[in-house]
Scaffold this motif. Structure first.
Motif, PDB file in Angstrom:
ATOM      1  N   UNK A 308       0.832  -1.209   0.000  1.00  0.00           N
ATOM      2  CA  UNK A 308       0.000   0.000   0.000  1.00  0.00           C
ATOM      3  C   UNK A 308       0.862   1.253   0.000  1.00  0.00           C
ATOM      4  N   UNK A 309       1.977   1.220   0.744  1.00  0.00           N
ATOM      5  CA  UNK A 309       2.866   2.388   0.796  1.00  0.00           C
ATOM      6  C   UNK A 309       3.435   2.713  -0.584  1.00  0.00           C
ATOM      7  N   UNK A 310       3.728   1.670  -1.360  1.00  0.00           N
ATOM      8  CA  UNK A 310       4.254   1.891  -2.715  1.00  0.00           C
ATOM      9  C   UNK A 310       3.182   2.554  -3.587  1.00  0.00           C
ATOM     10  N   UNK A 311       1.932   2.089  -3.440  1.00  0.00           N
ATOM     11  CA  UNK A 311       0.811   2.743  -4.115  1.00  0.00           C
ATOM     12  C   UNK A 311       0.686   2.466  -5.594  1.00  0.00           C
ATOM     13  N   UNK A 312       1.487   1.564  -6.140  1.00  0.00           N
ATOM     14  CA  UNK A 312       1.446   1.259  -7.573  1.00  0.00           C
ATOM     15  C   UNK A 312       0.610   0.018  -7.829  1.00  0.00           C
ATOM     16  N   UNK A 313       0.434  -0.306  -9.110  1.00  0.00           N
ATOM     17  CA  UNK A 313      -0.282  -1.515  -9.488  1.00  0.00           C
ATOM     18  C   UNK A 313       0.443  -2.751  -8.952  1.00  0.00           C
ATOM     19  N   UNK A 314       1.768  -2.759  -9.058  1.00  0.00           N
ATOM     20  CA  UNK A 314       2.566  -3.887  -8.563  1.00  0.00           C
ATOM     21  C   UNK A 314       2.452  -3.993  -7.046  1.00  0.00           C
ATOM     22  N   UNK A 315       2.461  -2.850  -6.361  1.00  0.00           N
ATOM     23  CA  UNK A 315       2.345  -2.852  -4.907  1.00  0.00           C
ATOM     24  C   UNK A 315       1.007  -3.378  -4.445  1.00  0.00           C
ATOM     25  N   UNK A 316      -0.078  -2.957  -5.108  1.00  0.00           N
ATOM     26  CA  UNK A 316      -1.414  -3.409  -4.724  1.00  0.00           C
ATOM     27  C   UNK A 316      -1.572  -4.900  -4.995  1.00  0.00           C
ATOM     28  N   UNK A 317      -1.036  -5.363  -6.124  1.00  0.00           N
ATOM     29  CA  UNK A 317      -1.092  -6.802  -6.410  1.00  0.00           C
ATOM     30  C   UNK A 317      -0.335  -7.591  -5.345  1.00  0.00           C
ATOM     31  N   UNK A 318       0.830  -7.075  -4.928  1.00  0.00           N
ATOM     32  CA  UNK A 318       1.598  -7.725  -3.870  1.00  0.00           C
ATOM     33  C   UNK A 318       0.838  -7.771  -2.551  1.00  0.00           C
ATOM     34  N   UNK A 319       0.131  -6.678  -2.230  1.00  0.00           N
ATOM     35  CA  UNK A 319      -0.670  -6.615  -0.997  1.00  0.00           C
ATOM     36  C   UNK A 319      -1.773  -7.677  -1.006  1.00  0.00           C
ATOM     37  N   UNK A 320      -2.515  -7.769  -2.114  1.00  0.00           N
ATOM     38  CA  UNK A 320      -3.617  -8.740  -2.211  1.00  0.00           C
ATOM     39  C   UNK A 320      -3.090 -10.167  -2.156  1.00  0.00           C
ATOM     40  N   UNK A 395      10.971  -1.854  -6.926  1.00  0.00           N
ATOM     41  CA  UNK A 395      10.601  -1.227  -8.195  1.00  0.00           C
ATOM     42  C   UNK A 395      10.062   0.183  -8.001  1.00  0.00           C
ATOM     43  N   UNK A 396       9.447   0.435  -6.830  1.00  0.00           N
ATOM     44  CA  UNK A 396       8.938   1.768  -6.545  1.00  0.00           C
ATOM     45  C   UNK A 396       9.988   2.714  -5.990  1.00  0.00           C
ATOM     46  N   UNK A 397      11.210   2.226  -5.791  1.00  0.00           N
ATOM     47  CA  UNK A 397      12.287   3.055  -5.275  1.00  0.00           C
ATOM     48  C   UNK A 397      12.334   3.152  -3.756  1.00  0.00           C
ATOM     49  N   UNK A 398      11.549   2.300  -3.065  1.00  0.00           N
ATOM     50  CA  UNK A 398      11.535   2.320  -1.595  1.00  0.00           C
ATOM     51  C   UNK A 398      12.556   1.314  -1.060  1.00  0.00           C
ATOM     52  N   UNK A 399      13.813   1.610  -1.302  1.00  0.00           N
ATOM     53  CA  UNK A 399      14.871   0.670  -0.944  1.00  0.00           C
ATOM     54  C   UNK A 399      14.964   0.465   0.562  1.00  0.00           C
ATOM     55  N   UNK A 400      14.822   1.543   1.323  1.00  0.00           N
ATOM     56  CA  UNK A 400      14.918   1.420   2.786  1.00  0.00           C
ATOM     57  C   UNK A 400      13.831   0.497   3.319  1.00  0.00           C
ATOM     58  N   UNK A 401      12.618   0.634   2.778  1.00  0.00           N
ATOM     59  CA  UNK A 401      11.509  -0.209   3.199  1.00  0.00           C
ATOM     60  C   UNK A 401      11.815  -1.679   2.905  1.00  0.00           C
ATOM     61  N   UNK A 402      12.343  -1.953   1.720  1.00  0.00           N
ATOM     62  CA  UNK A 402      12.660  -3.328   1.344  1.00  0.00           C
ATOM     63  C   UNK A 402      13.761  -3.906   2.228  1.00  0.00           C
ATOM     64  N   UNK A 403      14.801  -3.100   2.517  1.00  0.00           N
ATOM     65  CA  UNK A 403      15.912  -3.577   3.354  1.00  0.00           C
ATOM     66  C   UNK A 403      15.425  -3.878   4.766  1.00  0.00           C
ATOM     67  N   UNK A 404      14.618  -2.975   5.328  1.00  0.00           N
ATOM     68  CA  UNK A 404      14.067  -3.219   6.677  1.00  0.00           C
ATOM     69  C   UNK A 404      13.197  -4.474   6.663  1.00  0.00           C
ATOM     70  N   UNK A 405      12.427  -4.670   5.599  1.00  0.00           N
ATOM     71  CA  UNK A 405      11.594  -5.866   5.483  1.00  0.00           C
ATOM     72  C   UNK A 405      12.414  -7.144   5.489  1.00  0.00           C
ATOM     73  N   UNK A 406      13.501  -7.152   4.736  1.00  0.00           N
ATOM     74  CA  UNK A 406      14.367  -8.345   4.678  1.00  0.00           C
ATOM     75  C   UNK A 406      15.022  -8.590   6.036  1.00  0.00           C
ATOM     76  N   UNK A 407      15.550  -7.537   6.666  1.00  0.00           N
ATOM     77  CA  UNK A 407      16.233  -7.700   7.962  1.00  0.00           C
ATOM     78  C   UNK A 407      15.272  -8.171   9.056  1.00  0.00           C
ATOM     79  N   UNK A 408      14.069  -7.596   9.083  1.00  0.00           N
ATOM     80  CA  UNK A 408      13.112  -8.033  10.110  1.00  0.00           C
ATOM     81  C   UNK A 408      12.630  -9.459   9.836  1.00  0.00           C
ATOM     82  N   UNK A 409      12.586  -9.873   8.565  1.00  0.00           N
ATOM     83  CA  UNK A 409      12.250 -11.264   8.259  1.00  0.00           C
ATOM     84  C   UNK A 409      13.289 -12.212   8.835  1.00  0.00           C
ATOM     85  N   UNK A 410      14.556 -11.800   8.764  1.00  0.00           N
ATOM     86  CA  UNK A 410      15.632 -12.620   9.332  1.00  0.00           C
ATOM     87  C   UNK A 410      15.467 -12.734  10.847  1.00  0.00           C
TER      88      UNK A 410
END
Length: 473
Positions: A308-320, A395-410
């Motif tokens: 949802x934060x990304x707000x794109x078509x790819x982001x919404x598909x990922x959310x669903x 793809x939306x340029x939210x690199x920090x969000x993706x990195x935090x997501x990967x680290x918290x998954x670990x």
């Protein structure tokens, strides 16, 4: 006529009233037949949703499209699975009262109204119709102090969240002059500048809905309510209401407030960051499985909100996509928790699973599959759900969000794998009772989905893509 679009909701409402009468009139015990009737009503409603047309109805307050259909099927499926989990548990705990499935039906009706809301008034109506039954079933074990406390906490904090939502709705109406989503979208797209009052109103609306999805910083009720409520109720809390609230939050922000993305995007980013971090670290020290699953659900909401934060078509598909997989693996894990009984008594500590692989290998293998999937380990379903939201963030340029997501998954992998270690490597603390057939069916069904999803991802991906396209136009 336009009202026929709302036929699934009407059928579910009438089914609830009929089952309520069926439970009140006879003198004998009616819990099991009423529960099976409620599951049947949910399945019939799901079939009607699949055959539903598209458009708006009821004076523009109700909308039916591929997005609402996708989320309604998820919510109805989660409710049906939750009722299946309750059959044996409620009987053994002395909670076999017909009111339980009827309350779940009306809560599911509220969830459907939320998902199809096309007006701030319909939004609030659906939210309250969902919330009021939830307050009751949280305290359904009224002779248990923890359950009563859970119901009271959820009611008090839920009333606060409803107040925040109403205040935000009032501000939006006061400054925009309408509560209809389509008219709000037209007003904000045509306006040169949006007043500060509308922005404040949007923030309050987000706060009210963030409570329902138990996102940071509105998560404080989650561990206590999850622990205190009867386990099948907790399983329902963690799935269907969450799906409805995520759907509503998504529709509100990408629909009427889509042109204000620059204003609300930062709020969703902060909520996503906070939920992922708190969900990962706060669960590490938990010894109660229901509290552990509560913090786990907070973390999963953080990952879902990345889309949802990304707000794109790819982001919404990922959310669903994420929410669909989350429902299955979450309900499956709770099926194991519901089945955890020793000498007829329900147990819920991590240590109670000690040596489960030696006494009930089937249950241990299913639980391991759900834990590995929640940790995001390939090739299980949970890996693909995280992959899609992480890709959308990159793809939306939210690199920090993706990195935090990967680290918290670990980090979160630690406490998921700890459960697996306790089951397979610790000495048995005593054999758990054999799981009843209803729970075995739920474990096997959700477990097979989790294990084999990677072989057949196309149907769910196509449905998520169609739902995303319907919302974004």
């Amino acid at each position: 006529m336009s009202w026929t679009l709302a036929l699934p909701e009407l059928v579910l409402a009438c089914s609830g009233l009929v089952l309520l009468l069926a439970g009140v009139i006879p003198k004998q015990e009616t819990f099991f037949p009423i529960t099976m009737g409620a599951i049947g009503a949910l399945l019939v409603t799901a079939v009607l949703v699949l055959g539903q047309g598209e458009g708006t109805a009821l004076g523009g307050h109700y909308v039916a499209d591929a997005f609402s259909g996708f989320m309604k099927i998820l919510a109805l499926g989660a409710a049906a699975l939750g009722l299946l989990l309750s059959i044996d548990f409620n009987e053994k705990e002395g909670l076999g009262r017909f009111e339980f499935p009827v309350l779940v039906l009306f809560a599911s009706l509220g969830a459907m109204v939320m998902i199809s809301a096309n007006d701030l008034m319909a939004l609030y109506l659906g939210l309250e119709l969902l919330s009021l039954p939830l307050y009751v079933i949280a305290a359904f074990n009224r002779d248990n102090a923890r359950s009563s406390e859970a119901g009271l906490k959820y009611f008090v904090l839920g009333a606060l969240a409803s107040g925040l939502l109403l205040y935000g709705t009032t501000l939006v109406y006061g400054f925009a002059g309408t509560t209809n989503f389509d008219r709000l979208a037209d007003a904000f797209s045509a306006a040169q500048g949006v007043s500060a009052g509308v922005i404040v109103g949007v923030v309050f609306v987000i706060a009210g809905l963030a409570f329902k999805v138990s996102a940071v910083p509105f998560h404080m009720w989650t561990p206590d309510v999850y622990e205190g409520a009867p386990t099948p109720v907790t399983a329902y809390f963690a799935s269907a209401p969450k799906v409805a609230a995520i759907a509503l939050l998504t529709r509100v922000l990408l629909g009427p407030f889509g042109d204000l993305a620059a204003q609300w995007q930062q709020v969703i980013l902060l909520i996503s960051f906070g939920s992922m971090i708190l969900g990962s670290f706060a669960a590490i020290g938990q010894i109660n499985l229901k509290r552990l699953m509560a913090y786990s659900s907070i973390g999963h909401v953080g990952y879902a909100l990345m889309g949802l934060a990304v707000g794109s078509d790819t982001g919404l598909r990922g959310l669903l996509f994420y929410m669909a997989i989350y429902v299955f693996m979450n309900v499956g894990a709770f099926a194991v928790l519901v089945a955890m009984r020793r000498q007829g008594r329900a147990v819920e500590q991590v240590e109670d699973l000690a040596g489960l692989a030696r006494t009930d290998l089937g249950m241990a293998l299913w639980m391991a599959a759900f834990m590995f999937s929640m940790a995001g380990i390939p090739p299980l379903a949970g890996f693909f759900s995280k992959l899609y939201v992480f890709l959308a963030a990159v793809q939306g340029g939210f690199w920090t969000l993706a990195v935090v997501g990967v680290l918290t998954s670990v980090v979160s992998a630690y406490y998921y794998l700890r459960v697996v270690k306790v089951m397979f490597f610790d000495q048995p603390a005593g054999a758990l009772d054999r799981a009843p057939a209803s729970l075995t069916i739920v474990m096997a069904g959700t477990g097979l989905f989790t294990l084999l999803f990677g072989l057949f991802p196309a149907p769910l991906l196509a449905a998520a893509q169609a739902a995303a396209a319907a919302l974004l136009g």
